[in-house]
Design a protein around this motif. Structure first.
Motif, PDB file in Angstrom:
ATOM      1  N   UNK A 101     -75.860  22.186  23.247  1.00 42.65           N
ATOM      2  CA  UNK A 101     -76.501  20.925  23.637  1.00 42.65           C
ATOM      3  C   UNK A 101     -75.482  19.790  23.608  1.00 42.65           C
ATOM      4  N   UNK A 102     -74.675  19.749  22.569  1.00 36.35           N
ATOM      5  CA  UNK A 102     -73.651  18.710  22.475  1.00 36.35           C
ATOM      6  C   UNK A 102     -72.653  18.758  23.613  1.00 36.35           C
ATOM      7  N   UNK A 103     -72.287  19.963  24.033  1.00 33.89           N
ATOM      8  CA  UNK A 103     -71.345  20.101  25.142  1.00 33.89           C
ATOM      9  C   UNK A 103     -71.979  19.762  26.490  1.00 33.89           C
ATOM     10  N   UNK A 104     -73.289  19.916  26.594  1.00 35.33           N
ATOM     11  CA  UNK A 104     -73.962  19.712  27.876  1.00 35.33           C
ATOM     12  C   UNK A 104     -74.232  18.240  28.185  1.00 35.33           C
ATOM     13  N   UNK A 105     -74.344  17.409  27.156  1.00 31.84           N
ATOM     14  CA  UNK A 105     -74.679  16.010  27.384  1.00 31.84           C
ATOM     15  C   UNK A 105     -73.462  15.229  27.866  1.00 31.84           C
ATOM     16  N   UNK A 106     -73.685  14.348  28.826  1.00 33.84           N
ATOM     17  CA  UNK A 106     -72.624  13.523  29.390  1.00 33.84           C
ATOM     18  C   UNK A 106     -73.050  12.057  29.344  1.00 33.84           C
ATOM     19  N   UNK A 107     -72.090  11.123  29.411  1.00 23.87           N
ATOM     20  CA  UNK A 107     -72.456   9.704  29.420  1.00 23.87           C
ATOM     21  C   UNK A 107     -73.428   9.402  30.554  1.00 23.87           C
ATOM     22  N   UNK A 108     -74.487   8.677  30.247  1.00 20.82           N
ATOM     23  CA  UNK A 108     -75.485   8.338  31.252  1.00 20.82           C
ATOM     24  C   UNK A 108     -76.198   7.067  30.842  1.00 20.82           C
ATOM     25  N   UNK A 109     -77.351   6.814  31.460  1.00 22.60           N
ATOM     26  CA  UNK A 109     -78.072   5.574  31.175  1.00 22.60           C
ATOM     27  C   UNK A 109     -78.504   5.488  29.719  1.00 22.60           C
ATOM     28  N   UNK A 110     -78.764   6.623  29.084  1.00 23.17           N
ATOM     29  CA  UNK A 110     -79.189   6.596  27.687  1.00 23.17           C
ATOM     30  C   UNK A 110     -78.070   6.126  26.769  1.00 23.17           C
ATOM     31  N   UNK A 111     -76.876   6.669  26.917  1.00 24.34           N
ATOM     32  CA  UNK A 111     -75.775   6.246  26.051  1.00 24.34           C
ATOM     33  C   UNK A 111     -75.448   4.775  26.270  1.00 24.34           C
ATOM     34  N   UNK A 112     -75.553   4.326  27.516  1.00 30.36           N
ATOM     35  CA  UNK A 112     -75.309   2.912  27.790  1.00 30.36           C
ATOM     36  C   UNK A 112     -76.395   2.034  27.176  1.00 30.36           C
ATOM     37  N   UNK A 113     -77.628   2.510  27.221  1.00 27.40           N
ATOM     38  CA  UNK A 113     -78.719   1.758  26.610  1.00 27.40           C
ATOM     39  C   UNK A 113     -78.557   1.703  25.090  1.00 27.40           C
ATOM     40  N   UNK A 114     -78.177   2.821  24.487  1.00 26.31           N
ATOM     41  CA  UNK A 114     -77.955   2.832  23.037  1.00 26.31           C
ATOM     42  C   UNK A 114     -76.846   1.862  22.645  1.00 26.31           C
ATOM     43  N   UNK A 115     -75.791   1.801  23.450  1.00 27.62           N
ATOM     44  CA  UNK A 115     -74.662   0.925  23.142  1.00 27.62           C
ATOM     45  C   UNK A 115     -75.001  -0.546  23.344  1.00 27.62           C
ATOM     46  N   UNK A 116     -75.975  -0.819  24.216  1.00 30.18           N
ATOM     47  CA  UNK A 116     -76.329  -2.209  24.544  1.00 30.18           C
ATOM     48  C   UNK A 116     -77.790  -2.510  24.227  1.00 30.18           C
ATOM     49  N   UNK A 117     -78.329  -1.821  23.233  1.00 26.84           N
ATOM     50  CA  UNK A 117     -79.766  -1.886  22.971  1.00 26.84           C
ATOM     51  C   UNK A 117     -80.263  -3.301  22.704  1.00 26.84           C
ATOM     52  N   UNK A 118     -79.556  -4.038  21.880  1.00 28.43           N
ATOM     53  CA  UNK A 118     -80.014  -5.381  21.537  1.00 28.43           C
ATOM     54  C   UNK A 118     -79.958  -6.302  22.749  1.00 28.43           C
ATOM     55  N   UNK A 119     -78.873  -6.231  23.509  1.00 23.00           N
ATOM     56  CA  UNK A 119     -78.744  -7.070  24.706  1.00 23.00           C
ATOM     57  C   UNK A 119     -79.816  -6.744  25.732  1.00 23.00           C
ATOM     58  N   UNK A 120     -80.239  -5.484  25.784  1.00 22.42           N
ATOM     59  CA  UNK A 120     -81.243  -5.067  26.752  1.00 22.42           C
ATOM     60  C   UNK A 120     -82.673  -5.222  26.221  1.00 22.42           C
ATOM     61  N   UNK A 121     -82.823  -5.611  24.953  1.00 21.60           N
ATOM     62  CA  UNK A 121     -84.154  -5.719  24.367  1.00 21.60           C
ATOM     63  C   UNK A 121     -84.810  -4.372  24.155  1.00 21.60           C
TER      64      UNK A 121
END
Length: 199
Positions: A101-121
């Motif tokens: 599972x760890x090898x299969x996941x790639x950067x996507x909208x979720x990782x970007x949302x996690x990194x910018x969660x507060x800014x995105x509300x």
């Protein structure tokens, strides 16, 4: 200012950015940063992406699912892998499937949302949805361990530990920047002591 999601979501996967799914995810990311998650509607996202509302719902059931769709697809793969496994060493099967599972996941909208969660509300939304995914992984792992003869209590504890490890590693990966640290390495660190629960 350029949206930090621009060009990132497909770069590690080789998928074309021109796909409707990728265009919708990038448009959503931009809008969440500009006006917040709650204020952004599906209509806003489809208008920004230049695709129809029906195209959105071909891929996602809601704007929240847009963030988690790739992750959920990989958890579906995890579920199938665990269900299909026939070897007698259930702990080893689980450890291998989680690593995959760890090898299969790639950067996507979720990782970007996690990194910018507060800014995105998105803090509360991501916490709620992460808890749902943690619970699903925990249940899948615990079921496979019980099927393999592991004590039910130990199986439940290990399942919860694996679910927590996946979400914690995903959050750490997003915080550090997916291009800077490999998710499999973070996940290996997060899970390295779980085997001791099953000894």
């Amino acid at each position: 200012n350029a949206c930090p999601c621009a060009g990132v979501m497909s770069s590690a996967t080789g998928r074309p950015r021109s796909s409707s799914r990728g265009v919708l995810a990038e448009a959503a990311c931009e809008l969440f940063l500009e006006q917040g998650y709650e204020a952004t509607t599906v209509a806003d996202i489809t208008s920004r992406a230049g695709v129809s509302r029906s195209s959105f719902f071909n891929y996602f059931s809601s704007k929240g699912d847009l963030l988690w769709s790739e992750f959920d697809a990989q958890v579906d793969v995890l579920a199938k892998s665990l269900a299909d496994a026939s070897d007698v060493d259930a702990p080893a099967t689980v450890a291998h499937a989680i690593d995959e599972l760890g090898h299969a996941l790639a950067p996507d909208s979720l990782t970007l949302a996690l990194a910018n969660a507060t800014a995105m509300g998105l803090d509360d939304e991501l916490d709620r949805e992460a808890a749902r995914r943690l619970s699903r992984i925990a249940g899948l792992v615990a079921a496979r361990l019980r099927q393999g003869g592991v004590d039910p209590l130990a199986a439940e504890v290990a399942g919860a530990a694996y679910g927590g490890a996946v979400i914690a590693a995903l959050r750490a990966w997003a915080a550090e920047g997916p291009g800077r640290t490999a998710l499999p390495a973070l996940l290996a660190r997060a899970t390295r002591d779980i085997g001791g629960l099953l000894a």
